[in-house]
Design an enzyme around this catalytic site. Structure first.
Site, PDB file in Angstrom:
ATOM      1  N   THR A 185      15.366  15.574  -8.736  1.00  0.00           N
ATOM      2  CA  THR A 185      15.254  14.540  -7.730  1.00  0.00           C
ATOM      3  C   THR A 185      16.718  14.264  -7.113  1.00  0.00           C
ATOM      4  O   THR A 185      17.598  14.255  -7.864  1.00  0.00           O
ATOM      5  CB  THR A 185      14.720  13.299  -8.012  1.00  0.00           C
ATOM      6  OG1 THR A 185      15.203  12.712  -9.146  1.00  0.00           O
ATOM      7  CG2 THR A 185      13.096  13.420  -8.621  1.00  0.00           C
ATOM      8  N   GLU A 328       8.309  14.280  -7.702  1.00  0.00           N
ATOM      9  CA  GLU A 328       7.513  14.359  -8.984  1.00  0.00           C
ATOM     10  C   GLU A 328       6.176  14.620  -8.620  1.00  0.00           C
ATOM     11  O   GLU A 328       5.109  14.740  -9.635  1.00  0.00           O
ATOM     12  CB  GLU A 328       7.645  12.959  -9.576  1.00  0.00           C
ATOM     13  CG  GLU A 328       9.084  12.597 -10.229  1.00  0.00           C
ATOM     14  CD  GLU A 328      10.120  12.205  -9.059  1.00  0.00           C
ATOM     15  OE1 GLU A 328       9.734  12.292  -8.058  1.00  0.00           O
ATOM     16  OE2 GLU A 328      10.833  11.346  -9.615  1.00  0.00           O
ATOM     17  N   LYS A 439      13.818  -8.791   0.310  1.00  0.00           N
ATOM     18  CA  LYS A 439      13.377  -9.903  -0.429  1.00  0.00           C
ATOM     19  C   LYS A 439      13.845 -11.129   0.029  1.00  0.00           C
ATOM     20  O   LYS A 439      14.765 -11.421  -0.362  1.00  0.00           O
ATOM     21  CB  LYS A 439      13.673  -9.591  -2.039  1.00  0.00           C
ATOM     22  CG  LYS A 439      12.885  -8.468  -2.753  1.00  0.00           C
ATOM     23  CD  LYS A 439      13.600  -8.034  -3.829  1.00  0.00           C
ATOM     24  CE  LYS A 439      13.132  -6.501  -3.992  1.00  0.00           C
ATOM     25  NZ  LYS A 439      14.130  -5.591  -3.532  1.00  0.00           N
ATOM     26  N   TRP A 444       8.294 -10.357   0.841  1.00  0.00           N
ATOM     27  CA  TRP A 444       8.872  -9.228   1.090  1.00  0.00           C
ATOM     28  C   TRP A 444       8.754  -8.947   2.704  1.00  0.00           C
ATOM     29  O   TRP A 444       8.025  -9.196   3.381  1.00  0.00           O
ATOM     30  CB  TRP A 444       7.976  -8.308   0.640  1.00  0.00           C
ATOM     31  CG  TRP A 444       7.905  -8.094  -0.763  1.00  0.00           C
ATOM     32  CD1 TRP A 444       8.705  -8.333  -1.799  1.00  0.00           C
ATOM     33  CD2 TRP A 444       6.864  -7.290  -1.439  1.00  0.00           C
ATOM     34  NE1 TRP A 444       8.437  -7.787  -2.898  1.00  0.00           N
ATOM     35  CE2 TRP A 444       7.427  -7.282  -2.961  1.00  0.00           C
ATOM     36  CE3 TRP A 444       5.736  -6.453  -1.067  1.00  0.00           C
ATOM     37  CZ2 TRP A 444       6.509  -6.641  -3.915  1.00  0.00           C
ATOM     38  CZ3 TRP A 444       5.029  -6.144  -2.289  1.00  0.00           C
ATOM     39  CH2 TRP A 444       5.496  -5.917  -3.362  1.00  0.00           C
TER      40      TRP A 444
HETATM   41  P1  ADP Z   1      14.390  11.374  -2.767  1.00  0.00           P
HETATM   42  O1  ADP Z   1      13.695   9.970  -3.716  1.00  0.00           O
HETATM   43  O2  ADP Z   1      15.728  11.788  -3.138  1.00  0.00           O
HETATM   44  O3  ADP Z   1      14.220  11.074  -1.279  1.00  0.00           O
HETATM   45  P2  ADP Z   1      11.795  12.795  -2.701  1.00  0.00           P
HETATM   46  O4  ADP Z   1      11.959  13.644  -1.879  1.00  0.00           O
HETATM   47  O5  ADP Z   1      10.990  12.775  -4.161  1.00  0.00           O
HETATM   48  O6  ADP Z   1      13.183  12.403  -3.267  1.00  0.00           O
HETATM   49  O7  ADP Z   1      11.433  11.425  -2.245  1.00  0.00           O
HETATM   50  C1  ADP Z   1      10.173  10.591  -2.278  1.00  0.00           C
HETATM   51  C2  ADP Z   1      10.212   9.580  -1.688  1.00  0.00           C
HETATM   52  O8  ADP Z   1      10.265   9.581  -0.358  1.00  0.00           O
HETATM   53  C3  ADP Z   1       8.798   8.805  -1.892  1.00  0.00           C
HETATM   54  O9  ADP Z   1       8.790   8.182  -3.192  1.00  0.00           O
HETATM   55  C4  ADP Z   1       8.636   7.736  -0.789  1.00  0.00           C
HETATM   56  O10 ADP Z   1       9.458   6.736  -0.979  1.00  0.00           O
HETATM   57  C5  ADP Z   1       9.383   8.551   0.226  1.00  0.00           C
HETATM   58  N1  ADP Z   1       8.227   9.220   1.314  1.00  0.00           N
HETATM   59  C6  ADP Z   1       7.876  10.596   1.291  1.00  0.00           C
HETATM   60  N2  ADP Z   1       6.860  10.545   2.107  1.00  0.00           N
HETATM   61  C7  ADP Z   1       6.843   9.537   2.939  1.00  0.00           C
HETATM   62  C8  ADP Z   1       6.003   9.043   3.893  1.00  0.00           C
HETATM   63  N3  ADP Z   1       5.128   9.824   4.567  1.00  0.00           N
HETATM   64  N4  ADP Z   1       5.909   7.767   4.283  1.00  0.00           N
HETATM   65  C9  ADP Z   1       7.197   6.883   3.673  1.00  0.00           C
HETATM   66  N5  ADP Z   1       7.802   7.241   2.673  1.00  0.00           N
HETATM   67  C10 ADP Z   1       7.578   8.580   2.229  1.00  0.00           C
END
Ligand code: ADP
Length: 544
Positions: A185, A328, A439, A444
């Site tokens: 990640t 994940e 916050k 929120w």
């Molecule tokens: P990083 O944390 O480095 O960006 P990831 O690619 O695993 O790595 O990111 C996952 C995160 O991206 C999710 O937990 C979420 O917060 C955000 N995310 C992914 N898809 C969407 C979506 N369709 N809408 C909003 N947020 C998203």
């Protein structure tokens, strides 16, 4: 009483042999620096068989990590199969990470060999001496005009393949729980964390790109993954396309909107996928290309602005197919295809539905949990909570158990760190990442929702909202706005535009105009960089 069905492993050799046996006549095109390379699946399969033997010649251990530092190409797809089908673990390195992170990741994963595109040598080679376990660097010559180091560790990919005999017979991975691939990640805080996919998880997840309430990949499709193959295995699209028998187009090193639209036009791409920033960049150029072949634009990784999806619908008749997930979760967890209960909605209502992240895909289970009390929340579209996920392609721990025990619950669910509400049909509406919520005075404010509203302004190209510490209210929102070329907007106009659209206390206390929203290594808005940029920023805040 036991079932009496055959026990066959759910492993990636099936993907390889299915593609080789049934779809040898289909093609894989890769855009290169000076043209295109086209191979049939039959040719690709033969090369993959050679690569499989070459991994033995290279002395890669039985479950050794095979690093890749590559663009989206057919050769990268050779590695995608040859490594796991011979029991090795494919480790896709993110070419846009900071050097320290790359060094940490390659050492943590104990990569034994790294396959690198020649055009990326200037990024990788300066780190070579810091990679403690890498014994060989195999250069894939993509025609870039950069020097190849004169070093005994460096080998040429094509020479390696030419010298190797094709692997004979069928690949076998009998234990479907064996590791197939790993991804780290991006780690916005702390060190990156290793997610290890198994053959079983990867195969099951790949099938999701074939379902009708998803990308619905079929043999009749031409699929182009714009999402990088180092970003959560390009969302499962490459394996999915091989299973379905689609033709594949890889964009290679040129990721400009012009190049991507050109490939869609020239190869009549039907299904593609990428993060919203890619499609934002392509939007102003849509009139210059014929993209009428497209039927699905998969989009996720960050929230797909309603205005972006609508702009595509209005221009080319095709809104985005919104999906949500994370490294994940392999990554596909929810998808937002239209359902029968949406049919009664008007166009605007359907656009609202599409702006949601969607319904959990088959085999993924979600629950909504109040982070403070730990209590499960109702799916009434009002209550919010953290989304927790469970399923056969959801991580249960990180590699070596490091860096995030708190992210897994005692009863085995993944805590996603995303806050959402869910309607009674299970359609997720993501409010924000926990760490990006503003916050304000015990309540929120959703930065995602504010951004979406600001980006609906016709003169705004991009917008990101961050929390600024505030003495009285704890935090207040600051809007960072990029204006479309040739336009001018004042902060007052932005606030005026927002006023009828959001609660009064949500209105940003200040609007700053910036040239570009900084992006992360996978092309998402980097709120962290913005927070650093505006550290110490002073705002008055609302009176009450
Ligand atoms: P990083 O944390 O480095 O960006 P990831 O690619 O695993 O790595 O990111 C996952 C995160 O991206 C999710 O937990 C979420 O917060 C955000 N995310 C992914 N898809 C969407 C979506 N369709 N809408 C909003 N947020 C998203």
């Amino acid at each position: 009483m036991h079932g009496l069905m055959q026990q066959r492993p759910l492993s990636l050799p099936h993907v390889f042999h299915r593609a080789e046996q049934l779809f040898g006549h289909k093609t894989i095109v890769t855009a290169t620096a000076d043209g295109e390379q086209s191979v049939t699946i039959a040719e690709w399969a033969q090369r993959t068989r050679r690569l499989a033997t070459a991994l033995d010649t290279l002395g890669v251990s039985a479950d050794g990590r095979v690093g890749t530092f590559c663009w989206n190409t057919a050769r990268h797809l050779e590695l995608y199969l040859a490594a796991p089908c011979t029991g090795r673990v494919l480790h896709t390195l993110n070419i846009r990470l900071f050097p320290e992170q790359l060094v940490y990741i390659a050492n943590h994963a104990e990569d034994e060999v790294v396959f690198v595109d020649r055009s990326l040598l200037p990024v990788l080679w300066p780190l070579a001496d810091k990679f403690e376990t890498v014994r060989r660097y195999v250069v894939i010559d993509d025609g870039a005009d950069v020097p190849i180091p004169d070093d005994p560790r460096v080998l040429d990919y094509e020479e390696l393949l030419a010298a190797a005999e094709p692997y004979q017979g069928r690949f076998r991975v009998d234990d479907e729980n064996t590791a197939a691939a790993m991804c780290y990640t991006s780690g916005t805080t702390g060190n990156p964390k290793g997610v290890v996919y198994s053959h079983r998880s990867t195969l099951l997840h790949s099938l999701i790109s074939l379902i009708a309430d998803g990308a619905a990949l079929s043999e009749r499709d031409v699929m182009m993954p714009v999402v990088p193959m180092f970003h959560a295995n390009a969302w499962g699209l490459p394996y999915g396309a091989l299973l379905a028998g689609s033709d594949i187009v890889f964009p290679g090193p040129n990721m400009t909107p012009q190049a991507i639209l050109g490939l869609i036009q020239d190869h009549k791409v039907t299904v593609t996928g990428g993060v919203p920033t890619i499609w934002m960049g392509a939007l102003p150029l849509l009139d210059d290309y014929d993209v009428s072949s497209l039927r699905t634009i998969l989009c996720g990784g960050s929230a797909v602005p309603r205005s972006l999806s609508e702009a595509y619908r209005e221009k080319i008749g095709l809104p985005m197919l919104h999906a949500w997930g994370m490294t994940e979760t392999s990554p596909i967890a929810t998808m937002s295809t239209a359902r029968s209960h949406h049919a009664a909605l008007d166009e605007s209502g359907r656009a609202d539905a599409r702006a949601r992240q969607g319904q959990p895909v088959p085999l993924v289970e979600l629950r909504l949990v109040d982070p403070d009390t730990g209590e499960e929340q109702p799916w009434d579209d009002v209550a919010t909570g953290e989304i927790q996920a469970a399923g056969p392609w959801i991580a249960r721990e990180y590699y070596r158990g490091e860096g995030g025990g708190a992210q897994f619950t005692k009863d085995g669910w993944l805590r996603t760190g995303d806050v959402a509400s869910v309607d009674r049909y299970g359609f997720v509406r993501l409010v924000d990442r926990t760490k990006d919520l503003v916050k304000s005075g015990g309540e929120w404010i959703s930065s995602v929702e504010l951004e979406n509203e600001i980006m609906a302004h016709p003169k705004v190209a991009e917008a990101a909202v961050i929390a600024i510490p505030h003495e009285k209210w704890v935090e207040r929102p600051l809007a960072c706005v990029v204006v479309k070329p040739g336009e001018t907007v004042t902060p007052e106009e932005i606030i005026e535009f927002l006023t009828p659209r959001v609660a009064k206390w949500w209105l940003p206390d200040a609007v700053e105009f910036i040239d570009e929203v900084p992006k992360t290594s996978v092309g998402k808005f980097s709120k962290k960089t913005l927070r650093d940029k505006f550290a110490g920023y002073q705002m008055a805040g609302p009176e009450e």
